[in-house]
Write a protein that holds these residues in place. Structure first.
Motif, mmCIF file in Angstrom:
data_model
loop_
_atom_site.group_PDB
_atom_site.id
_atom_site.type_symbol
_atom_site.label_atom_id
_atom_site.label_comp_id
_atom_site.label_asym_id
_atom_site.label_seq_id
_atom_site.Cartn_x
_atom_site.Cartn_y
_atom_site.Cartn_z
ATOM 1 N N LYS A 33 -9.841 -12.557 -2.416
ATOM 2 C CA LYS A 33 -9.319 -12.269 -1.079
ATOM 3 C C LYS A 33 -8.696 -10.674 -1.454
ATOM 4 N N PHE A 34 -7.791 -10.879 -2.497
ATOM 5 C CA PHE A 34 -7.114 -9.562 -2.836
ATOM 6 C C PHE A 34 -8.067 -8.332 -3.339
ATOM 7 N N ALA A 35 -9.284 -8.540 -3.990
ATOM 8 C CA ALA A 35 -10.222 -7.858 -4.234
ATOM 9 C C ALA A 35 -10.659 -7.259 -2.992
ATOM 10 N N LEU A 83 -12.535 -4.122 -9.008
ATOM 11 C CA LEU A 83 -11.550 -4.802 -9.999
ATOM 12 C C LEU A 83 -12.341 -5.580 -10.847
ATOM 13 N N LEU A 84 -11.684 -5.769 -12.272
ATOM 14 C CA LEU A 84 -11.991 -6.680 -13.006
ATOM 15 C C LEU A 84 -11.007 -7.761 -13.007
ATOM 16 N N THR A 135 -19.530 -3.352 -5.186
ATOM 17 C CA THR A 135 -18.968 -4.187 -5.810
ATOM 18 C C THR A 135 -17.259 -4.263 -5.587
ATOM 19 N N ALA A 136 -16.630 -5.298 -4.916
ATOM 20 C CA ALA A 136 -15.110 -5.393 -5.024
ATOM 21 C C ALA A 136 -14.641 -5.777 -6.172
ATOM 22 N N ASN A 163 0.535 -3.216 -9.847
ATOM 23 C CA ASN A 163 1.093 -2.440 -8.447
ATOM 24 C C ASN A 163 -0.101 -2.066 -7.584
ATOM 25 N N GLU A 164 -1.211 -1.363 -8.471
ATOM 26 C CA GLU A 164 -2.054 -0.925 -7.357
ATOM 27 C C GLU A 164 -2.665 -1.916 -6.637
ATOM 28 N N VAL A 165 -3.091 -3.037 -7.161
ATOM 29 C CA VAL A 165 -3.419 -4.175 -6.263
ATOM 30 C C VAL A 165 -2.500 -4.568 -5.319
ATOM 31 N N ALA A 166 -1.192 -4.900 -5.858
ATOM 32 C CA ALA A 166 -0.214 -5.334 -4.816
ATOM 33 C C ALA A 166 0.086 -4.353 -3.562
ATOM 34 N N SER A 167 -0.316 -3.224 -3.791
ATOM 35 C CA SER A 167 0.075 -2.073 -2.652
ATOM 36 C C SER A 167 -0.903 -2.458 -1.583
#
Ligand SMILES: *Cc1c(COP(=O)(O)O)cnc(C)c1O
Length: 404
Positions: free
Chosen positions: A124-126, A229-230, A194-195, A277-281
């Protein structure tokens, strides 16, 4: 009081019959009933002991009956707070998240109740990260041959095993597959759509397959090139199992997301999604949730477990005993043995034949072992196991293999 043997046998047989009648038959269990455990041994209802090379599938890293784990459990129980919901502030999940972020690449943590839920969240986050960046078609997820990411719909879609998927389709759309350790096959499916790319640095269920450094480094480069994202699934290989706290420390590669679960709370159910943090934002209030996850009971125990497993002496012990295990397994001589592989106390012994009968014979000799696929015996014992236990395993396996 000495238990009456006949009564014990009858009760055991009755329990196994009852299990068959009232439990959904998704597991084939051996014909004994475990009733207690101590250290690296478990004991059945007849008093027979088993040296445990499974650890509840790489969960019981501190073994059984650990006094300090029990003390932390009792301390937390004394507060009266097992569960509060995520609606309110509590102390232990914050302390655990602080420790996890201090000891990893990550800036923030989301807790779950299991490994598969951690991977669901990562999926979901990706997608949300791509969405927030304004991409419309960037929804694809990539996984690899022999991967295992869990049994719920999203993670099952990324677990390309026919036996697990048959009967449950349609699965998630926008899933692409590549071959583990084959960078050309990855290049063919990772692109602007690709996500996220999900991979176990060392595959567990799929046969104890170790990613090569070049492969992980090139995956990182491909993800960067295509703004994907990896995601490292360290549910089985993380938390000290391979002799470093994270399996990916042995590589010069960092992920954007890492998922954890199995040993994190010493056997209590927990999972975690660690993110930058980049993902968290990209994740805001209301975007994801869980009733139980991160509760004070489970996270107070996890904090203790993480402190213990991340101690340098502890990790050195895992490397030393793991090295000895590989050495001893390599010295077994049997014409059906193909290879010994793995890292730390995550080791596979591959045979030319199916290993189930060997595992069954192990029970008679007081050994718990588990397969990883049909042809590999997987050794993922409590991390507190000692060299003399390796010697016992070697002696018993030598005896068993004489009959095959
Ligand atoms: C066990 C495992 C999972 C699933 O965890 P559950 O807690 O069983 O849902 C996912 N990924 C890997 C690598 C695992 O070993």
């Amino acid at each position: 009081m000495i238990p009456d043997i006949q009564q014990t046998v009858t009760r055991t047989e009755q329990l196994i019959q009852d299990e068959h009648d009232v439990i959904l038959q998704t597991y084939k269990r051996p014909p004994f009933v475990l009733v207690h455990g101590q250290g690296v041994h478990v004991f059945d209802s007849t008093g027979k002991s088993y040296l445990d090379w499974v650890a509840g599938i790489a969960v019981n890293a501190l073994g059984y009956g650990d006094k300090d784990v029990q003390a932390v459990i009792n301390q937390q129980l004394a507060t009266g707070l097992i569960h509060t919901s995520n609606l309110y502030h509590t102390v232990p999940h914050v302390e655990l998240a602080k420790l996890l972020t201090e000891k990893s690449f990550a800036d923030r943590v989301f807790f779950t109740n299991s490994g598969t839920e951690a991977n669901e969240g990562a999926i979901k986050f990706a997608r949300k990260v791509a969405y927030e960046k304004g991409y419309h078609d960037k929804t694809e997820l990539v996984s690899f041959s022999n991967a295992f990411h869990g049994r719920t719909m999203g993670s099952l879609s990324l677990t390309p095993k026919e036996k697990y998927q048959t009967g449950f389709k349609p699965l998630l759309p926008a899933i692409r597959g590549a071959v583990f350790n084959d960078i050309e096959s990855a290049r063919a499916v990772i692109n602007a759509n690709t996500a996220g790319v999900l991979i176990e640095p060392i595959q567990g269920e799929g046969g104890i397959n170790v990613a090569t450094p070049e492969f992980l480094a090139e995956l990182r480069a491909l993800c960067d090139e295509h703004d994907a994202l990896l995601i490292f699934d360290e549910i089985q290989c993380g938390m000290g199992r391979t002799g470093t706290l994270w399996a990916h420390e042995a590589y010069d590669v960092k992920p954007d997301i890492m998922t954890l679960a199995k040993p994190l709370a010493g056997g209590l159910p927990i999972g975690a999604i660690l993110v930058t943090n980049e993902v968290a934002s990209a994740i805001q209030v209301g975007n994801h949730g869980s009733t139980f996850a991160g509760n004070p009971f489970v996270t107070s125990v996890a904090k203790h477990v993480l402190e213990r497993l991340s101690a340098p002496e502890f990790l050195a012990h895992v490397r030393e005993v793991g090295g000895y295990l590989q050495e001893k397994l390599k010295s077994l001589t049997h014409p059906d043995i193909v290879e010994v592989r793995g890292r730390g106390l995550m080791v596979g012994l591959e045979f030319k034949r199916e290993v189930d009968p060997i595992i069954q014979a192990g029970y008679e000799h007081g050994l718990l072992m588990v397969n990883a696929g049909t042809h590999v015996i997987r050794f993922v014992p409590p991390l507190i196991i000692e060299k003399h236990h390796v010697d016992t395993l070697y002696d018993k396996l030598t005896l068993i293999l004489e009959t095959f």
